[in-house]
Design a protein around this motif. Structure first.
Motif, PDB file in Angstrom:
ATOM      1  N   ARG A   5      -8.997   0.943   1.047  1.00  0.00           N
ATOM      2  CA  ARG A   5      -9.629  -0.379   1.120  1.00  0.00           C
ATOM      3  C   ARG A   5      -8.751  -1.447   0.479  1.00  0.00           C
ATOM      4  NH1 ARG A   5     -13.886   1.168  -1.001  1.00  0.00           N
ATOM      5  NH2 ARG A   5     -15.035   1.669   0.893  1.00  0.00           N
ATOM      6  N   CYS A   9      -5.636  -2.125   2.832  1.00  0.00           N
ATOM      7  CA  CYS A   9      -5.907  -2.358   4.251  1.00  0.00           C
ATOM      8  C   CYS A   9      -5.503  -3.769   4.645  1.00  0.00           C
ATOM      9  CB  CYS A   9      -7.388  -2.142   4.520  1.00  0.00           C
ATOM     10  SG  CYS A   9      -7.875  -2.403   6.237  1.00  0.00           S
ATOM     11  N   LEU A  44     -11.792   1.377   6.071  1.00  0.00           N
ATOM     12  CA  LEU A  44     -10.967   0.565   6.964  1.00  0.00           C
ATOM     13  C   LEU A  44     -11.783  -0.153   8.025  1.00  0.00           C
ATOM     14  CD1 LEU A  44      -7.830   2.821   7.606  1.00  0.00           C
ATOM     15  CD2 LEU A  44      -8.232   1.152   5.781  1.00  0.00           C
TER      16      LEU A  44
END
Length: 257
Positions: A203, A206, A236
């Motif tokens: 995360r 990303c 994601l």
């Protein structure tokens, strides 16, 4: 163009193949954690011969990563990069001139491919993970660490692809038959990443240009591919089937950037 392929990922042995440069390709093997015959077989399955490997990078001294590195290097005349701490932990074996010392934050220029090693928190002497670039695309490799520091996350920004450890499911590990000390080691700050920790890293790095995320180093006893895929895909915002899982025996298909 950069393409890469895991040749196997897990406690039974780790090796990742990275290729850049098209017809005049330069190929780096990151870790050699299998026997030399098995490595030759896996290279052949990838469409390559032993002689196609131009360099080796060893992340740390654990047996599932060092494997046949010295034997392969001496047999084929291939330079091997590792940290001074890793070499020392191996009792300073003689590489007959093929040893190269890698350092945190010092780029390794291999012509069509540049490697950037960085330190990670793991229970080894001086472990290094790395990013690789041909100037146009960037691949990050991050396995064998207990947690992600700001230093680690900084190196992983703007990767086009990421091989990311998703070692264990915390509930499965706690309920497993592992002795208490081993549970503590695996889940500790210098152990291995849980699915939840891997998802947090995914995360945080990303971005719109991230094309491939490979879940790697899954525990055969304390994880399931679907569990890792579910959490990583949630991080994601993609389908679980978009997350590639590196198998312990067969690795992954070739993935291109």
């Amino acid at each position: 163009m950069v393409r890469f392929k895991s040749l196997g990922s897990g406690s039974t042995g780790n090796a990742t193949l990275i290729e850049a440069g098209g017809r005049s390709a330069f190929r780096v093997l990151v870790d050699c954690g299998v026997g030399i015959r098995q490595l030759s077989l896996r290279l052949a399955e990838a469409g390559l011969a032993d002689s196609d490997i131009n360099a080796i990078f060893i992340t740390h001294e654990h047996s599932d990563h060092i494997g046949c590195a010295r034997q392969f290097a001496l047999r084929h005349g291939v330079p091997v990069w590792m940290s001074l701490g890793t070499w020392t932990a191996l009792d300073k074996p003689d590489f007959e001139g093929w040893l190269r010392i890698a350092q945190d934050g010092v780029a390794i220029d291999l012509g069509s491919l540049q490697l950037m090693p960085f330190t990670v928190p793991h229970d080894a002497r001086e472990p290094l993970q790395l990013t690789c670039t041909d100037g146009a695309s960037k691949l990050g490799l991050l396995t064998d660490l207990g947690h992600a520091t700001a230093h680690v996350l900084g190196h992983l920004q703007l990767c086009d692809a990421l091989i990311l450890e998703s070692n264990h499911d915390s509930v499965m590990l706690e309920a497993s038959s592992y002795p208490f000390f081993l549970k503590q080691r695996v889940s500790g700050q210098f152990g291995h990443l849980s699915n939840q920790a891997a998802a947090q890293i995914a995360r945080s790095v990303c971005h719109a240009g991230l094309k491939h995320l490979v879940a790697a180093h899954l525990s055969q006893q304390n994880n399931r591919p679907a569990l890792a895929q579910e959490l990583l895909s949630q991080a994601l915002g993609c389908r679980s089937t978009d997350i590639v899982v590196a198998d312990a025996g067969s690795g992954t298909p070739w993935l291109a950037l």
